[in-house]
Design an enzyme around this catalytic site. Structure first.
Site, short mmCIF file in Angstrom:
data_model
loop_
_atom_site.label_atom_id
_atom_site.label_comp_id
_atom_site.label_asym_id
_atom_site.label_seq_id
_atom_site.Cartn_x
_atom_site.Cartn_y
_atom_site.Cartn_z
N ASP A 469 0.84 -1.20 0.00
CA ASP A 469 0.00 0.00 0.00
C ASP A 469 0.88 1.26 0.00
O ASP A 469 2.09 1.19 0.26
CB ASP A 469 -0.90 -0.03 1.24
CG ASP A 469 -2.13 0.88 1.07
OD1 ASP A 469 -2.31 1.47 -0.01
OD2 ASP A 469 -2.91 0.98 2.04
N GLU A 472 3.08 5.02 -4.01
CA GLU A 472 3.20 5.96 -5.16
C GLU A 472 4.53 6.69 -5.17
O GLU A 472 4.91 7.16 -6.25
CB GLU A 472 2.05 6.98 -5.12
CG GLU A 472 0.69 6.37 -5.39
CD GLU A 472 0.18 5.44 -4.31
OE1 GLU A 472 0.41 5.74 -3.13
OE2 GLU A 472 -0.39 4.40 -4.65
N ASP A 634 -8.75 2.87 -3.12
CA ASP A 634 -9.72 3.33 -2.12
C ASP A 634 -10.96 3.88 -2.82
O ASP A 634 -11.13 5.09 -2.98
CB ASP A 634 -9.07 4.40 -1.24
CG ASP A 634 -7.93 3.82 -0.41
OD1 ASP A 634 -7.80 2.58 -0.35
OD2 ASP A 634 -7.17 4.61 0.18
#
Ligand code: NAG
Ligand code: NAG
Ligand code: NAG
Ligand code: NAG
Ligand code: NAG
Length: 954
Positions: A469, A472, A634
């Site tokens: 997770d 980025e 999400d």
């Protein structure tokens, strides 16, 4: 190919100009950019090389023009052509082989056989790509000024002048590269991502709007029409010539990790559409894939970047997760509750609740004690279940000697973290407070990462897979912002959802909590009336041409729009963060998630030798599928998110990351019974099937409502019975890049009414899924491809669909998802779907044959142990039916332990007088015939799938 003439005079003029201009000033105007002229052409048996020289005074639009470029054109295969334009000085960043390895240069010549042909004119230099098989049709890609419309072109985004177009010359500057191609008017473009496009799966190239695909990895919860987690500069284009009923697809891939904008639009009054690339670094390294089928384009892209990794069969089971399981006890309760409700649970997950002070590679000593975790996970394993924990990108910067955190200490010692320009560690902020970030370019990072994962597992968290997770990479402060994470301060600049002061108030569209209460219950077809029709996904979006335009209005989310962050360094590593060897994050930002996925895959190969790693990653890049799958991030507990999940899944098939799925029942906000019911059923036909929820939202495990429990049991049972089909589809993905999930038009490319359809999808070639995507309805309209030439049978009743004009209104009460089998299919299935995939696999097989035109069917099944990496032995079983008989044969070395014990053959027009298997007549008690649905049911057989050819005749 055209002959060329040199533009030497212009080169001389230009030289003087640059020498005079020592300090570049940027005009921010590409209208007077001079383009380039080609010279020094050298042809070889694999393509050509030439030099390009700036054809006039530098324009220095958004950077400094390169004077000299080198173009290399390589016919890599008959279906893949590479056009690489780079600065001759080799200053610009290019993706190293160590990050993404590509096939070796061609050993033989394809220049005379390739279906793609590179054509060019030398001055101003421009190129266009045509098909050898269709020399007179419009070029697939065409950068000639004569092919492009007049400029200036008004802004793509009204009011944003930077989205206006003014000048189509090739621009190659250090900080700005621009290339523009003409496309047929309103052509069909798919891909470019990651995106949730309001236009739907088919990208908007229309006059009103157009699209901008921004390439910059960003931690943003599922925004519409904006860049977010992953970056995939590849598109699939489909052209259909109605006059000659010819459909051909091709692909265009820009191999660049640079940030950029890719614009798709149809200028007002123009005869053509266009695509414009605006990159802020790197080089122009294009690959063209000739298709000509859409599936072939996807396979050709996979052959270049790497086919998807092998998925173990257990990963096709149902996964349960949420943020907010406060303890191991609460996690265990879910496992027990699922078992008590008899809803199959294959994999239990934990979010960051698992961690001690939000720290990677830990489990909280009080709420998730290591030894209890070990016992819990071993008990799961004993029940053929698995465990997957989260792993965040930011590693706590724990420097306090009274608070030793080994992963940081060890990483610091091995020098594995991203740096500031002054060589100090770059410090961002994430859930644990101040954090550092692994630098995947550093030599020791792989060793450190593998060690940290091993220590975590050894400490009790005996994971089967890993969930990556925030990669980025996300950082909640801007720049290198602080120092010294400590256990006393894990504060981040936000209040966690579900904490006092930050409740989760949202419900799906049309939900009225004053009527339905805080449990998320809603009564299907009850008293609620939905007045907000713009929230609904209507079928008026279907049909050629109308889809994209009306889709925009229907799907425009009134509440979910998140814009990009503006500053490139906002909410992530700063662009000047520095990687080993002096690489700045600006050039490699988009690959952080890919490189983490690769390192994690390699670590799991070490720690779990011979097993297929299961990794689910948020940020992806071309070739990520070689290492990891993806979840759609999400999302929201809304009907629109449910609908958007289909285009997301289709997109990632193009990207060769087929193991993908959405947070089922929705992440942000509260779900409700009806939405969760529909979503559990839809996701049962999606590769990665996980229910996941936000902290503070109402609980949404499938056992929470009776109707959802029932719907889930039904859909999961079908999913597990179809496991051999899933396994076969994914074997084809891993061996050839064939996409398991397909848009309807992939199989029916000459039916333009399908080009915009993304409310339905195909699993493989043979299973059509028509989900309900709106609340408070109990029927759904479906389109049935094939224009009446293909028989579609209901998966449950086996009745043939009567689709007039290609569509049918299907009954769809809550708890029922419409699934249809294509005529001509033969599907191997598990006859006894059980609580886990392991138990399902242990049972006998059945076969479902759906005859087309009452005689023909064909299918294959790939079988192996479902675990070995790479597969040790496998067996390919072939089912082939012609008039009144079915032949079953197989090849390969894998020994299939289970027998085929039941067959259902649909489309048998008359009751047979006898039925035989392997030449022996079956007793009449071992077969039956249902005339209403023309169904022959055979039981009491035991066909050895390893044996020689067996014939079943009727
Ligand atoms: C560009 O190439 C020419 C030769 O074609 C050479 O004379 C010139 O120095 C080069 N310019 C730069 C900036 O490298
Ligand atoms: C369709 O094919 C016909 C026949 O080859 C050709 O004349 C026509 O230009 C094609 N149309 C387009 C849009 O390419
Ligand atoms: C879990 O529950 C058991 C029994 O209710 C209790 O003894 C134990 O302390 C709990 N453990 C945690 C970590 O909450
Ligand atoms: C955390 O706070 C406590 C009490 O204020 C203090 O004794 C302790 O040293 C602090 N720990 C760290 C790691 O700073
Ligand atoms: C990696 O290791 C090699 C060989 O030891 C060394 O030459 C190189 O400089 C190292 N690279 C980095 C970025 O530390």
């Amino acid at each position: 190919m055209l002959l060329l003439t040199y533009g030497l005079g212009l080169i001389g003029v230009f030289l003087e100009h640059t020498l005079a201009q020592s300090v570049p000033s940027f005009s921010k105007n590409v209208s007077d950019c001079p383009g380039y002229s080609l010279h020094t052409l050298q042809e070889s048996n694999t393509g050509l090389t030439a030099q390009l020289s700036l054809a006039g005074p530098a324009c220095n639009a958004f950077g400094t023009d390169y004077q000299n470029l080198t173009i290399q054109v390589t016919y890599e295969t008959d279906t893949r052509l590479r056009v690489r334009i780079a600065d001759s000085e080799n200053n610009q960043y290019t993706i190293p082989e160590s990050v993404i390895s590509r096939p070796a240069a061609p050993a033989i010549s394809f220049t005379n056989s390739s279906d793609l042909i590179f054509n060019f004119e030398p001055s101003p230099f421009a190129f266009w790509i045509t098909r050898r098989s269709g020399p007179n049709s419009a070029p697939l890609f065409d950068t000639r000024l004569s092919a492009l419309p007049e400029t200036p072109i008004p802004p793509v985004i009204t009011g944003d002048e930077s989205t206006a177009l003014d000048g189509f010359s090739l621009v190659f500057e250090d900080q700005y590269l621009q290339l523009t191609s003409s496309l047929p008017h309103d052509t069909n473009i798919y891909g470019l991502g990651e995106v949730i496009a309001s236009s739907g799966f088919r990208r908007n190239v229309a006059v009103s709007g157009g699209s901008i695909q921004t390439l910059w990895a960003r931690d943003a919860g599922d925004p519409v029409d904006a860049n977010f987690y992953g970056n995939h500069p590849v598109y699939l284009e489909h052209r259909f010539n109605e006059t000659i009923n010819e459909a051909q697809s091709h692909g265009v891939f820009l191999f660049s990790s640079s940030g950029g904008d890719i614009m798709l639009l149809t200028p007002p009054n123009a005869k053509q559409s266009l695509v414009q690339y605006r990159m802020i670094g790197g080089i122009l390294d294009f690959y063209f894939f000739s298709g000509p089928s859409p599936v072939a384009v996807i396979e050709q892209h996979g052959a270049l970047v790497g086919f998807p990794s092998w998925i173990p069969s257990w990963a096709f089971g149902f996964h349960q997760c949420r943020w907010g399981y406060a303890s191991l006890n609460e996690t265990m309760e879910q496992v027990q509750a699922m078992r008590a409700a008899n809803i199959p649970l294959e994999v239990m997950w934990n979010d960051i609740d698992l961690y001690h002070a939000f720290r990677d590679f830990t489990s909280d000593p009080v709420s998730y004690p290591g030894e209890e975790m070990r016992a819990f996970i071993r008990e799961l394993a004993a029940n053929n279940q698995h465990y997957i924990p989260i792993l965040d990108a930011g590693v706590p910067h724990a420097t306090n000697t009274s608070d030793v955190y080994d992963p940081y200490t060890r990483g610091h010692e091995l020098d594995v973290f991203v740096k500031n320009p002054d060589s100090t560690e770059y410090i961002g902020q994430e859930w644990p407070g101040y954090t550092v970030f692994p630098d995947w370019f550093a030599n020791a990072t792989q060793q450190w990462w593998t060690e940290a994962l091993k220590n975590w597992s050894d400490g009790g968290v005996e994971f089967s897979g890993i969930w990556l997770d925030e990669n980025e990479a996300s950082s909640l402060c801007q720049g290198s912002c602080g120092t010294g994470a400590d256990l006393n301060d894990t504060s981040i600049p936000s209040v966690l959802p579900g904490t006092p002061g930050n409740p989760v108030p949202d419900y799906p569209e049309c939900y009225n909590s004053s009527i339905s209460g805080p449990s998320g219950n809603i009564t299907i077809n009850g008293t609620l009336t939905c007045t907000n029709s713009s929230a609904l996904v209507g079928l008026s979006a279907r049909g050629l041409g109308a889809g994209a335009q009306t889709g925009i209005d229907i799907n425009a989310p009134p509440y979910a729009i998140h814009n990009g962050n503006g500053d490139l360094s906002d909410h992530t590593l700063a662009t000047n963060a520095t990687h080993a060897g002096g690489i700045v994050d600006l050039d490699v930002h988009n690959m952080w998630g890919l490189m983490e996925g690769k390192a994690t895959h390699l670590a799991l190969q070490d720690l779990q030798p011979g097993k297929r790693p299961v990794i689910i990653a948020r940020s992806t890049f071309p070739s990520s599928g070689k290492w990891a799958g993806h979840w759609l991030g999400d999302n929201f507990s809304t009907w629109q998110s449910l609908y958007y999940s289909i285009q997301g899944i289709l997109q990632f098939q193009i990207f060769n990351i087929p193991f993908v799925g959405a947070d089922t029942c929705g992440f942000h906000g509260n779900t409700d019974e009806e939405l969760c019911n529909r979503w559990m059923q839809l996701s049962a036909f999606v590769p990665f099937f996980r229910n996941h929820n936000q902290r503070g939202a109402i609980s949404q495990e499938p056992y929470r409502w009776d109707s959802v429990a029932n719907a889930s049991r039904t859909a999961i049972s079908i999913r597990y019975s179809l496991l051999p089909y899933w396994v076969t589809l994914f074997a084809n993905a891993s061996m050839r890049g064939t996409p398991p999930i397909r848009a309807l038009w992939y199989e029916f490319p000459t039916e333009p009414e399908l080009f915009a359809i993304d409310q339905q999808f195909l699993v493989g070639a043979d299973i059509l899924v028509t989900p309900v995507l709106s609340p408070n309805i109990s029927s759904v309209e479906g389109i049935f491809p094939g224009r009446g030439q293909v028989t579609w049978r209901d998966f449950y009743t086996h009745a043939v669909v009567k689709a007039s004009n290609g569509t049918a209104t299907l009954s769809a009460p809550l708890g029922h998802i419409n699934v249809h089998i294509r005529g001509g299919a033969a599907l191997l299935m598990h006859a006894k779907p059980a609580y886990t995939t392991t138990e399902s696999r242990a049972g006998p097989f059945s076969l479902l044959v759906s005859l087309e035109s009452h005689s023909n069917a064909f299918g294959t099944a790939y079988l192996d142990d479902g675990l070995s990496n790479p597969p040790a032995e496998s067996r390919n079983v072939i089912f082939s039916a012609t008039a009144n008989e079915l032949k079953i044969s197989s090849c390969g070395n894998f020994i299939v332990g289970q027998k085929l014990e039941a067959l259902t053959i649909l489309g048998v027009t008359n009751k047979p007088s006898k039925v035989s298997a392997g030449g022996k007549n079956l007793q009449s008690s071992n077969w039956g015939y249902l005339p209403d649905v023309q169904e022959l049911v055979i039981s009491g057989v035991s066909v050895d799938l390893n044996g020689a050819e067996t014939t079943i005749a009727w």
